[in-house]
Scaffold this motif. Structure first.
Motif, PDB file in Angstrom:
ATOM      1  N   TYR A  71      29.552  33.296  55.940  1.00  0.00           N
ATOM      2  CA  TYR A  71      30.002  32.747  57.049  1.00  0.00           C
ATOM      3  C   TYR A  71      29.139  31.743  57.640  1.00  0.00           C
ATOM      4  O   TYR A  71      27.861  31.632  57.493  1.00  0.00           O
ATOM      5  CB  TYR A  71      30.100  34.039  58.287  1.00  0.00           C
ATOM      6  CG  TYR A  71      28.810  34.667  58.275  1.00  0.00           C
ATOM      7  CD1 TYR A  71      28.418  35.461  57.529  1.00  0.00           C
ATOM      8  CD2 TYR A  71      28.154  34.351  59.420  1.00  0.00           C
ATOM      9  CE1 TYR A  71      27.062  36.191  57.746  1.00  0.00           C
ATOM     10  CE2 TYR A  71      26.940  35.301  59.676  1.00  0.00           C
ATOM     11  CZ  TYR A  71      26.505  36.058  58.962  1.00  0.00           C
ATOM     12  OH  TYR A  71      25.273  36.593  58.879  1.00  0.00           O
ATOM     13  N   SER A 115      27.335  27.411  55.198  1.00  0.00           N
ATOM     14  CA  SER A 115      27.439  29.124  55.238  1.00  0.00           C
ATOM     15  C   SER A 115      26.610  29.932  54.844  1.00  0.00           C
ATOM     16  O   SER A 115      25.862  29.416  53.626  1.00  0.00           O
ATOM     17  CB  SER A 115      28.926  29.425  54.670  1.00  0.00           C
ATOM     18  OG  SER A 115      29.034  29.074  53.654  1.00  0.00           O
ATOM     19  N   ILE A 132      34.658  29.769  63.569  1.00  0.00           N
ATOM     20  CA  ILE A 132      34.985  30.298  62.149  1.00  0.00           C
ATOM     21  C   ILE A 132      36.112  29.448  61.640  1.00  0.00           C
ATOM     22  O   ILE A 132      36.910  29.099  62.300  1.00  0.00           O
ATOM     23  CB  ILE A 132      35.729  31.754  62.351  1.00  0.00           C
ATOM     24  CG1 ILE A 132      34.548  32.531  63.058  1.00  0.00           C
ATOM     25  CG2 ILE A 132      36.132  32.213  61.011  1.00  0.00           C
ATOM     26  CD1 ILE A 132      34.961  33.912  63.026  1.00  0.00           C
ATOM     27  N   SER A 148      32.160  33.726  65.316  1.00  0.00           N
ATOM     28  CA  SER A 148      31.390  34.672  64.548  1.00  0.00           C
ATOM     29  C   SER A 148      29.993  34.780  65.351  1.00  0.00           C
ATOM     30  O   SER A 148      29.272  33.777  65.685  1.00  0.00           O
ATOM     31  CB  SER A 148      30.942  33.947  63.068  1.00  0.00           C
ATOM     32  OG  SER A 148      30.020  34.676  62.549  1.00  0.00           O
ATOM     33  N   GLN A 178      32.651  39.210  63.557  1.00  0.00           N
ATOM     34  CA  GLN A 178      33.450  38.174  63.358  1.00  0.00           C
ATOM     35  C   GLN A 178      34.643  38.585  64.167  1.00  0.00           C
ATOM     36  O   GLN A 178      35.330  39.478  64.328  1.00  0.00           O
ATOM     37  CB  GLN A 178      34.126  38.176  61.845  1.00  0.00           C
ATOM     38  CG  GLN A 178      32.775  37.961  61.169  1.00  0.00           C
ATOM     39  CD  GLN A 178      32.639  36.470  60.379  1.00  0.00           C
ATOM     40  OE1 GLN A 178      32.672  35.585  61.184  1.00  0.00           O
ATOM     41  NE2 GLN A 178      32.659  36.448  59.206  1.00  0.00           N
TER      42      GLN A 178
END
Lengths: 467, 106
Positions: free
Chosen positions: A192, A313, A390, A404, A425
Motif C-alpha cells: 500500500y 508502495s 488509495i 490508507s 484501509q
C-alpha cells in the motif's frame, strides 16, 4: 450291482484315475481355501494381517516463541489449537498439490518441505503480543468499518517480528468456510502507499548526503504546484518551518521543497536502500516487494509524490524494518520470523548521528503535535502519522474519500525496544485520519506491549488516557 | 492311494486345521486393531477439540478478550494505582514454645 460300479467298470483305467485325482484335489483344496479365509479382510477382499497403522508422514509443528503450539498434526488432519491466533500468518494445509506440497497458504505453504520432513518450526511471534495486536486491530477496524488492516510489532536490534496481525482473519481449522480476502497475510503480502510515514526517510537521506542541515529553515507555503498536480498541506502552519516542524506538521510543501536537492535517481536509490521496492530477506514466508517505480520514468510530480509516500508502495513489515534503522542508530537489521532462519548480516544505512537526529525529530513530532493519542502512558514515543490516498487499479485513479491510514512508532525512546506499525484501509465511519484512528490504535497496542514487559506504571503513567 | 499318500493326507488336514486356527486368531486381532485405530482417531479428535476448548479459556486471545470485556486495561492505561506490588507479608505470630534460651557472653 451298484450303478456307480457299473459305470466305473465301463470306463477305461486312465479315465478312472483322472476322476479320482480330481475328486481328491477338490477335497484337499477346499479346506485349504477355507483355512485361508482367516487371512482375508472380508470387507475389502484383500489379504490382511495386523500391522502397525500406516500413519501419514509426521508433519512438523509450528510453535510460537514461548513454545505455544500454533499448528500440529499430519497434513491431512492439521490442527490449529489456538484457533484464529496468527491464522493469516500460519495459513493451512489441504490435499497434496502437483508440486508435492500440502501447505496451501502462509507458513504452511512456504515452510512445507521443512514441515513435511518432520521438523518443528519455532517462530519469533510472541503469542501475548500477537493476541493484543489482533484484538485491538479488530476492535478499531470494526468500529471504523475499515475494509482491512494490519499491525506489526518488530523488536529493534534483533529484527524479530513479535506480532504480525491481519484484519479480517479466519479460523484455519475451518478454512473452507473463509473467503480468500480473509486469508491474506497482510503485513507481508499487502502493499500500500504509506503516505507521510515516508517523510523521515527522505529527510534522513538528504542529511546523510550532506544536502540538508538539521537546523535549516524550509519555506513551506500551504500549497505548491508541480507539473499538473497541486500538493497542499492539511494542518495550518507558518510559511517557514524548521526541518523538525516540517515533519511535525507533515508539510507536503516543505518536503517537496527539499526533495529537489536530490536528482530522481538519488531519491530512488535512497528509498531502495531503506528496503522499499526490494525483496525482504525473509526466507520463511511469501512477501511482496512493494513498488518503487524506475526513476527513469518519473516526471517531477512523481518525485514529489514519492517524497510524501505516494506513488510508492510498501508492506507493513518493510516499513517496520525501515523505521528500525532510525531506532537502531542507522543500522538495518533484516526482519526475522523464524528463530533459526539464516539471514544476511545487518548493514549500516545511515550514520548514527543522522539516524539519531531524525529519531529526535520523531520524538518532537509526537510531543509537539496533536498526537497525544499515540502516547503510551509512562513511555516516550517517537512516531509519524501517514494518511494516503488509495489507488484503485480497476478504475485507474485515486477515488475520493478512500484513505490508507498508518501510524509508525518506536518506544521507549531512550532505549528503543520495539517498532510498531498499524495501518487501516478505507475506514468508513468516524474520522478517516491517522491522528484520530491509527494513533489511538498504536497507543492501545503499545500499552499492551508495555504491560507485557511488566513495567510498573509510574507517576507519568497516570496521564490522561485520552479515551 | 499309495501308503505315502495315506500318511500325507492326515498331516495335510492337520496343518490345514492349524492354519484355520491361526486365521481365526488373525481375524480377531485384525478386528481388534481396527477398533483401536478407530479409538485412536476418536481420541486424537477429542484431544484436538479439547485443546481448542482450552484455548478458549486460557489462550492468549481468550485472556485478552476476557480482560477487555471485564473492563480491564493494560497497566500503563491505569487511571489510579493503589498497589503495584504487594508489600512484604507480615510475619506469622509464632506460638509461645515455653522454652527460653539465654546467652551470656564472658
Amino acid at each position: 450291482m451298484a450303478l456307480s460300479e457299473r459305470k466305473d467298470r465301463d470306463r477305461s483305467p486312465v479315465e478312472l484315475r483322472f476322476t479320482r485325482r480330481g475328486l481328491m484335489s477338490v477335497l484337499l483344496t477346499l479346506p485349504l481355501l477355507a483355512a485361508l479365509i482367516g487371512f482375508v479382510d472380508q470387507q475389502r477382499g484383500a489379504p490382511t494381517f495386523p500391522a502397525p497403522p500406516a500413519d501419514a508422514p509426521v508433519r512438523g509443528r509450528i510453535l510460537a516463541s514461548d513454545g505455544t503450539i500454533l499448528a500440529y498434526g499430519p497434513a491431512g488432519d492439521r490442527r490449529y489449537p489456538q484457533g484464529t491466533l496468527a491464522a493469516n500468518l500460519l495459513g493451512f494445509t489441504g490435499a497434496v498439490q502437483p508440486d508435492g506440497r500440502y501447505g496451501l497458504e502462509g507458513l504452511e505453504y512456504s515452510l512445507d518441505r521443512r514441515l513435511q520432513n518432520g521438523q518443528d518450526v519455532k517462530l519469533t511471534i510472541d503469542p501475548t503480543l500477537q493476541a493484543a495486536a489482533e484484538t485491538n486491530l479488530k476492535r478499531v477496524a470494526e468500529k471504523n468499518q475499515a475494509a482491512d488492516g494490519m499491525a506489526v510489532i518488530l523488536e529493534v536490534g534483533t529484527g524479530r517480528i513479535l506480532a504480525a496481525a491481519s484484519y479480517p482473519s479466519f479460523d484455519p481449522n475451518h478454512w473452507r468456510q473463509a473467503s480468500p480476502n480473509d486469508m491474506i497475510d497482510r503485513p507481508f503480502a499487502q502493499e500500500y502507499e504509506p503516505g507521510s510515514v515516508m517523510k523521515p526517510f527522505v529527510v534522513a537521506a538528504l542529511m546523510q548526503s550532506g544536502l540538508l542541515k538539521p537546523n535549516e529553515i524550509i519555506p513551506a507555503k500551504m500549497s505548491v504546484h508541480v507539473g499538473d498536480k497541486t500538493f497542499t498541506d492539511v494542518e495550518w502552519h507558518k510559511p517557514e518551518l524548521s526541518v523538525a516542524d516540517v515533519l511535525r506538521y507533515s508539510s507536503n510543501v516543505g518536503m517537496i521543497d527539499m526533495t529537489w536537492r536530490f536528482t530522481p535517481q538519488q531519491l530512488h536509490d535512497w528509498l531502495a536502500r531503506y528496503g522499499f521496492g526490494q525483496p525482504l530477506d525473509l526466507t520463511s514466508i511469501y512477501s511482496t516487494t512493494g513498488i518503487l517505480n524506475p526513476w527513469q520514468n518519473w516526471v517531477p510530480q512523481d518525485q514529489a509524490s514519492n517524497t510524501i509516500g505516494q506513488n510508492v508502495s510498501t508492506t507493513a513489515v518493510q516499513l517496520a524494518a525501515a523505521y528500525s534503522i532510525l531506532a537502531n542508530h542507522g543500522v538495518y537489521v533484516p526482519p526475522r520470523l523464524v528463530d533459526s532462519a539464516t539471514l544476511p548480516p545487518p548493514h549500516r544505512v545511515l550514520d548514527a548521528t543522522v539516524a539519531n537526529t531524525v529519531f529526535d525529530m520523531l520524538i518532537h513530532v509526537v510531543d509537539a503535535s496533536d498526537l497525544k493519542y499515540s502516547k503510551v502512558p509512562g513511555v516516550s514515543v517517537a512516531g509519524k502519522t501517514g494518511t494516503a490516498d488509495i489507488y484503485d487499479r480497476r478504475l485507474g485513479t485515486y477515488p475520493k474519500g478512500e484513505y490508507s491510514i498508518t501510524f509508525a512508532g518506536v518506544f521507549p525512546t531512550d532505549h528503543p525496544k520495539v517498532v510498531t506499525i498499524v495501518t487501516l484501509q478505507k475506514p468508513q465511519v468516524g474520522s478517516k485520519t491517522s491522528t484520530w484512528v491509527a494513533a489511538p490504535l498504536f497507543r492501545a497496542i503499545g500499552s499492551e506491549v508495555v504491560a507485557h514487559w511488566g513495567w510498573a506504571p509510574g507517576s507519568v503513567a497516570m496521564a490522561d488516557s485520552g479515551h | 492311494m499309495s501308503a505315502l499318500s495315506r500318511r500325507a493326507v492326515p498331516v495335510y488336514l492337520g496343518l490345514l486345521l492349524a492354519l484355520a486356527a491361526v486365521g481365526l486368531v488373525n481375524q480377531t486381532l485384525y478386528r481388534h486393531q481396527l477398533r483401536l485405530i478407530d479409538q485412536r482417531r476418536t481420541l486424537l479428535d477429542q484431544v484436538a477439540n479439547l485443546r481448542l476448548e482450552a484455548a478458549k479459556v486460557d489462550g492468549p486471545l481468550a485472556i485478552t478478550q476476557w480482560a477487555t470485556s471485564h473492563g480491564m486495561v493494560p497497566a500503563p492505561e491505569a487511571q489510579k494505582v493503589s498497589a503495584v506490588a504487594a508489600g512484604p507479608a507480615a510475619l506469622p505470630q509464632l506460638p509461645d514454645s515455653g522454652l527460653e534460651i539465654v546467652t551470656i557472653w564472658h
